[in-house]
Design an enzyme around this catalytic site. Structure first.
Site, PDB file in Angstrom:
ATOM      1  N   CYS A 166      -2.655  21.911  45.777  1.00 26.96           N
ATOM      2  CA  CYS A 166      -3.945  22.468  45.352  1.00 26.96           C
ATOM      3  C   CYS A 166      -5.063  22.208  46.355  1.00 26.96           C
ATOM      4  CB  CYS A 166      -4.301  21.932  43.954  1.00 26.96           C
ATOM      5  SG  CYS A 166      -5.540  22.944  43.083  1.00 26.96           S
ATOM      6  N   SER A 204      -5.431  25.474  39.677  1.00 24.65           N
ATOM      7  CA  SER A 204      -6.721  25.978  40.147  1.00 24.65           C
ATOM      8  C   SER A 204      -7.324  26.885  39.080  1.00 24.65           C
ATOM      9  CB  SER A 204      -6.537  26.750  41.455  1.00 24.65           C
ATOM     10  OG  SER A 204      -7.772  27.216  41.956  1.00 24.65           O
ATOM     11  N   LYS A 238      -0.612  13.947  46.618  1.00 17.78           N
ATOM     12  CA  LYS A 238      -1.754  14.771  47.027  1.00 17.78           C
ATOM     13  C   LYS A 238      -2.661  13.966  47.956  1.00 17.78           C
ATOM     14  CE  LYS A 238      -5.035  17.905  44.653  1.00 17.78           C
ATOM     15  NZ  LYS A 238      -5.421  18.394  43.312  1.00 17.78           N
ATOM     16  N   GLU A 271       1.232  22.109  39.738  1.00 14.50           N
ATOM     17  CA  GLU A 271       0.709  20.749  39.802  1.00 14.50           C
ATOM     18  C   GLU A 271       0.638  20.118  38.403  1.00 14.50           C
ATOM     19  OE1 GLU A 271      -3.461  18.724  41.490  1.00 14.50           O
ATOM     20  OE2 GLU A 271      -3.330  20.878  41.135  1.00 14.50           O
TER      21      GLU A 271
END
Length: 643
Positions: free
Chosen positions: A163, A191, A111, A44
């Site tokens: 995520c 993360s 996202k 990400e």
């Protein structure tokens, strides 16, 4: 039934490092192509770095990321790649996974769910994308599909979870994608590390593969990216609930690639939300060697292993990314400074084991003296400097403890006395106020002046060496302000500010007797492990003990967690304290402890606001800039205790 080679590429990136981030991405793409991977998922926001903070609000950041994205296209002629970046659309900023294939930008998938707790603050910068929404965005590459799309290529249909999307239970996109039909879900992630959190991410990956009865490709960022946050660098390729390949966490490499070839169910999906990617055929996919987790992942001391490896990597990354020449530590001989010194040593040792000496030289080639250094031992002595700064109140035990550890790990170690400075400052003030200072009347004053006068000298060492001064406060001390501002709080980074004192002491014993992988131990810690924690700021005859000044550390840690992680009231905290510790302490003692904690907590918020940035390692933190905000001025909390 198509057979494809799925790859996950872990990356150690730096916020706003356009050229460096792009170069590391290209290296992984080329590596994946050399290994004949068909699909590569990267982390990400890896083009910009995840930790750009408010720089995300600048259009310049997304513009530079777009430039980098366009420059990646020629490198994707024989592979499909997912890469993360921020994209402005209709006045809002979105966190996007871009699909690149055969030299073209295929789609931008944003996202849907934003992380907004703890160290995460995504809603400050990004907007969530509505599930099911599909549209197009006008770019210099033409009109590009943007939204909740699926990508279809040679009988394989892919979807995306970015995520936080995977953490949403029944609302995670995987459920909708399963109904719509996909063979693979790719999960680009940033993360952060916390103890045992990788097991949760692993579980979410397994669950995601089961939901779609297909393959799930998870990939995370790696290392200390932006100062406080550490990323594990874990990656998993899962098929129908079984982990087929996984990475080795906390690598000292710039990147890491795992690949697995899988037979997937052929699909012939179509619809408005399906985009066809014309990429080379998936024929003749070869088998790959097993990518397995490191042996230490199965250790019964997983928390100790994770702490050592995460903080060592964070220290290493902070050093090289800040172009610093080393670390400097005021080594008191106590638990905190000893732990940090040991972790610095481990940073060099683990880097050396993984990178080889040539790799170490390449990573630290900015050091003007690096070519003169011929071994790991020499490097430690050049890169790590420690100093014991004694007073008349310092014991022979702590001096011996500091010396033993310094000799064990090979630091450049100094030992000097600051009594002359203390006497000088004391004389100035006594003359100014017209009276002598006494321990009966001026206890805090006389303690603090010693701690503060250790700061200028050790700062001088840091400046002389162009090095990082490491602060030595832990989370337990921060919660009650048991640290001298501009004294032991001095430093540019505070490596153990996110962990409690009880664990530090436990870890030191483990490091002496068990060690990493059950083999790498430090015998020089035996002295500190035999000592009772003491600030050693009062006369030795007073036999100053930290837990007598405060309370037993396990009790302090329990109140802290109940109050600021579980968010319980002071009254309930006391009830819990009585229930858990009532057989060892009277109710009156526990009430005193609880009241003292909340009084000191409230009184010392201003200190927590000024502490050096610390590494996030636990499932919560006291850092007011990234986790826990509390008013600097308030009416306090101890008043709310009702015994």
């Amino acid at each position: 039934m198509p057979k494809i080679a799925l790859a996950a590429g872990v990356l150690n990136q730096i916020p706003l490092d356009w050229k460096g981030n792009q170069a590391r991405i290209i290296d992984l793409i080329q590596h994946a192509q050399q290994q004949q991977a068909n699909i590569l998922c990267l982390p990400e926001l890896c083009l910009t770095g995840y930790g750009c903070e408010d720089q995300f609000l600048s259009a310049y950041t997304s513009e530079k990321a777009w430039e980098s994205l366009v420059q990646l296209l020629p490198h994707t002629q024989r592979i499909l790649v997912w890469v993360g970046l921020p994209v402005f659309f209709e006045g809002k900023l979105y966190n996007v996974a871009a699909c690149l294939a055969h030299g073209k930008l295929i789609a931008l998938i944003p996202k849907q769910h934003l992380a907004n707790d703890g160290v995460h603050y995504e809603t400050r910068w990004f907007s969530p994308w509505p599930a099911g929404k599909i549209t197009h965005i006008s770019t210099n590459l033409g009109d590009i599909p943007m939204g909740d799309y699926r990508i279809h290529a040679h009988g394989i249909t892919m979807g995306i979870e970015i995520c936080q999307d995977a953490w949403e239970g029944e609302n995670r996109p995987a459920h909708a994608l399963a109904k719509r039909g996909v063979s693979v879900i790719c999960s680009p992630t940033a993360s952060h590390f916390a103890f045992s959190k990788s097991k949760t991410r692993q579980g979410l990956s397994i669950e995601g593969s089961k939901i779609i009865q297909g393959a799930y490709v998870f990939v995370n960022l790696l290392g200390n990216e932006s100062g406080r946050t550490i990323f594990d660098g874990d990656a998993y390729i899962v098929h129908k609930g079984q982990i087929i390949a996984e990475s080795s966490r906390f690598s000292f490499q710039d990147g890491q690639l795992i690949i697995a070839s899988l037979d997937l169910k052929e699909r012939n999906d179509a619809g408005k939300d399906v985009i066809i990617a014309n990429i080379p055929s998936f024929d003749s996919v070869r088998e790959f060697p097993a990518f397995e987790a490191a042996a230490w992942e199965k250790s019964s001391y997983l928390k100790e292993e994770e702490f050592a490896r995460a903080v060592s990597l964070a220290l290493w990354d902070y050093l090289r990314k800040s172009k610093s020449f080393g670390w400097v530590i005021s080594l008191s001989g106590g638990a905190d400074s000893s732990a940090i010194s040991a972790l610095c040593f481990l940073a060099v040792r683990l880097a050396s084991q993984e990178l080889s000496w040539t790799g170490i030289q390449e990573k630290l080639d900015y050091l003007p003296w690096m070519k003169e250094v011929q071994s790991e031992k020499e490097l430690v002595s050049r890169i790590l400097t420690t100093a014991y700064q004694g007073t008349v109140n310092s014991s022979d035990n702590t001096r011996a403890s500091a010396k033993a550890l310094a000799e064990c790990i090979g630091t450049t170690h100094y030992d000097w006395n600051i009594d002359v400075l203390v006497k000088e400052y004391r004389g100035i003030i006594e003359q100014a106020i017209g009276r002598s200072l006494s321990w009966e009347q001026d206890d805090i004053t006389l303690q603090n002046v010693q701690a503060r006068l250790r700061s200028p000298s050790v700062w001088m060492l840091a400046n002389i060496n162009n090095a990082l001064l490491l602060a030595t406060s832990n989370r337990s001390e921060a919660s009650v302000g048991y640290a001298t501002m501009d004294g032991d709080t001095s430093g540019s980074i505070s490596p153990i500010a996110g962990i409690d004192k009880t664990f530090i002491r436990q870890w030191l014993i483990w490091m002496e007797k068990v060690g990493l992988d059950g083999t790498l131990t430090l015998s020089g810690l035996s002295h500190v492990n035999s000592l009772e924690p003491s600030a050693e700021l009062r006369p030795l005859t007073s036999k100053q003990i930290d837990e007598e000044d405060l309370m037993p550390y396990p009790i302090l840690n329990s109140i802290e967690r109940w109050a600021f992680y579980d968010k319980l009231s002071p009254e309930i905290c006391l009830k819990n304290l009585i229930q858990e510790y009532g057989t060892h302490f009277s109710e009156e003692q526990l009430t005193i402890f609880c009241s003292r904690f909340f009084r000191l907590w409230t009184r010392n918020q201003w200190k927590r606001e000024r502490y050096a940035p610390g590494f996030h390692v636990d499932d919560y933190s006291l850092d007011p800039k990234s986790w826990l905000r509390f008013p600097i001025l308030s009416a306090g909390l101890e008043k709310d205790i009702k015994p």
